[in-house]
Design an enzyme around this catalytic site. Structure first.
Site, mmCIF file in Angstrom:
data_model
loop_
_atom_site.group_PDB
_atom_site.id
_atom_site.type_symbol
_atom_site.label_atom_id
_atom_site.label_comp_id
_atom_site.label_asym_id
_atom_site.label_seq_id
_atom_site.Cartn_x
_atom_site.Cartn_y
_atom_site.Cartn_z
ATOM 1 N N CYS A 116 6.184 -0.346 7.426
ATOM 2 C CA CYS A 116 5.829 0.855 6.673
ATOM 3 C C CYS A 116 7.028 1.268 5.838
ATOM 4 O O CYS A 116 8.152 1.293 6.333
ATOM 5 C CB CYS A 116 5.443 1.980 7.630
ATOM 6 S SG CYS A 116 4.966 3.507 6.775
ATOM 7 N N LEU A 117 6.766 1.606 4.582
ATOM 8 C CA LEU A 117 7.856 2.011 3.691
ATOM 9 C C LEU A 117 8.521 3.295 4.177
ATOM 10 O O LEU A 117 9.658 3.562 3.818
ATOM 11 C CB LEU A 117 7.317 2.200 2.264
ATOM 12 C CG LEU A 117 6.788 0.914 1.608
ATOM 13 C CD1 LEU A 117 6.123 1.231 0.269
ATOM 14 C CD2 LEU A 117 7.903 -0.105 1.414
ATOM 15 N N HIS B 236 -1.988 7.533 7.500
ATOM 16 C CA HIS B 236 -1.038 8.430 6.824
ATOM 17 C C HIS B 236 -1.712 9.751 6.435
ATOM 18 O O HIS B 236 -1.078 10.805 6.463
ATOM 19 C CB HIS B 236 -0.470 7.774 5.556
ATOM 20 C CG HIS B 236 0.656 6.814 5.792
ATOM 21 N ND1 HIS B 236 1.870 7.196 6.304
ATOM 22 C CD2 HIS B 236 0.764 5.482 5.555
ATOM 23 C CE1 HIS B 236 2.674 6.143 6.375
ATOM 24 N NE2 HIS B 236 2.021 5.079 5.930
ATOM 25 N N GLN C 279 3.353 9.866 1.221
ATOM 26 C CA GLN C 279 4.641 9.150 1.264
ATOM 27 C C GLN C 279 5.529 9.495 0.067
ATOM 28 O O GLN C 279 6.733 9.243 0.105
ATOM 29 C CB GLN C 279 4.424 7.632 1.355
ATOM 30 C CG GLN C 279 3.817 7.200 2.695
ATOM 31 C CD GLN C 279 3.601 5.708 2.762
ATOM 32 O OE1 GLN C 279 2.614 5.203 2.238
ATOM 33 N NE2 GLN C 279 4.522 4.993 3.379
ATOM 34 N N HIS D 136 -4.136 1.406 8.054
ATOM 35 C CA HIS D 136 -2.744 1.889 8.102
ATOM 36 C C HIS D 136 -2.572 3.065 7.127
ATOM 37 O O HIS D 136 -1.991 4.100 7.475
ATOM 38 C CB HIS D 136 -1.804 0.722 7.750
ATOM 39 C CG HIS D 136 -0.362 1.094 7.538
ATOM 40 N ND1 HIS D 136 0.649 0.658 8.361
ATOM 41 C CD2 HIS D 136 0.249 1.855 6.579
ATOM 42 C CE1 HIS D 136 1.811 1.144 7.938
ATOM 43 N NE2 HIS D 136 1.601 1.857 6.852
ATOM 44 N N GLU D 137 -3.112 2.909 5.912
ATOM 45 C CA GLU D 137 -2.982 3.962 4.901
ATOM 46 C C GLU D 137 -3.783 5.200 5.286
ATOM 47 O O GLU D 137 -3.338 6.330 5.075
ATOM 48 C CB GLU D 137 -3.437 3.461 3.526
ATOM 49 C CG GLU D 137 -2.712 2.234 2.976
ATOM 50 C CD GLU D 137 -1.206 2.347 3.016
ATOM 51 O OE1 GLU D 137 -0.670 3.470 3.050
ATOM 52 O OE2 GLU D 137 -0.546 1.296 3.043
ATOM 53 N N GLY E 185 0.843 -1.196 0.000
ATOM 54 C CA GLY E 185 0.000 0.000 0.000
ATOM 55 C C GLY E 185 0.871 1.237 0.000
ATOM 56 O O GLY E 185 2.065 1.162 0.322
#
Ligand code: GNR
Ligand code: NI
Length: 188
Positions: A113-114, A159, A51, A155-156, A46
């Site tokens: 997480c990226l 952000h 990000q 999670h997204e 995702g």
């Protein structure tokens, strides 16, 4: 199409609250394409627009789960013993997403997480949700979600509010995670 740089902690831009998409134009389509390309390259399941530095309420998700219908691929000579089942490509786009009636029962998932590379920790979230969002044409959709999809969407969505999964941990665990990341960076 372009692979974009992924922002990492402690970049202050990750703490921004993203703003709603109001124009469903070609620039939006290009940004979404770039987000998919960046997510698949990383690789991740995702990605939120912030990000890649764009404070807009846009998410892309592809859980990249094994395709149960496809036969396992032959390993050939390398005989590593793994099941090389091809992944099912399922790119999903969520614009201006909302969460409706999250369940009271929670589920725990080990998240990563990226933007917090190489750190993994258990996070508890509602197990099922109903989601509402818009597509690239501005049309509205609603769907019930559970499992990894429910976890990933939440999670997204975090952000979009400037929240990272490590913000769900105790201060001790969060500081330990950030110290570990610092150490990994120094070693690299
Ligand atoms: O690639 C990712 N994996 C993941 C695993 C468990 C829960 C959430 C995620 S999302 C993450 C990609 C990412 O950072 N998205 O914002
Ligand atoms: Ni993330």
């Amino acid at each position: 199409m372009a692979i974009r740089e992924i922002l990492e902690v402690p970049d202050p831009r990750l703490k921004q609250v993203s703003r709603p998409v109001e124009t469903f134009d070609d620039a939006l389509k290009t940004l979404v394409e770039d987000m998919f390309e960046t997510m698949y390259d990383a690789p991740g399941i995702g990605l939120a627009a912030i990000q890649v530095g764009e404070p807009l309420r846009i998410l892309v998700i592809d859980l990249q789960e094994p395709d149960e219908d496809a036969p396992a691929e032959d390993c050939g000579d390398h005989g590593c013993g793994h099941d090389h089942r091809p992944v099912k490509k399922d790119p999903r786009i969520f614009i201006n997403p909302e969460i409706l009636d999250p369940s009271e029962d929670l589920s725990v998932y080990q998240e990563g997480c990226l933007s917090v590379p190489e750190i993994y920790a258990d996070v508890e979230r509602p197990a099922t949700i109903r989601a509402r969002w818009q597509d690239l044409d501005g049309n509205t959709h609603e769907e019930d979600m559970d499992g990894l999809m429910a976890t990933c969407l939440q999670h997204e969505m975090d952000h979009l509010e400037g929240i990272l999964f490590i913000d769900h941990l105790s201060r001790l665990k969060r500081n330990m995670a950030l110290k570990k990341l610092e150490k990994l960076r120094k070693a690299a």
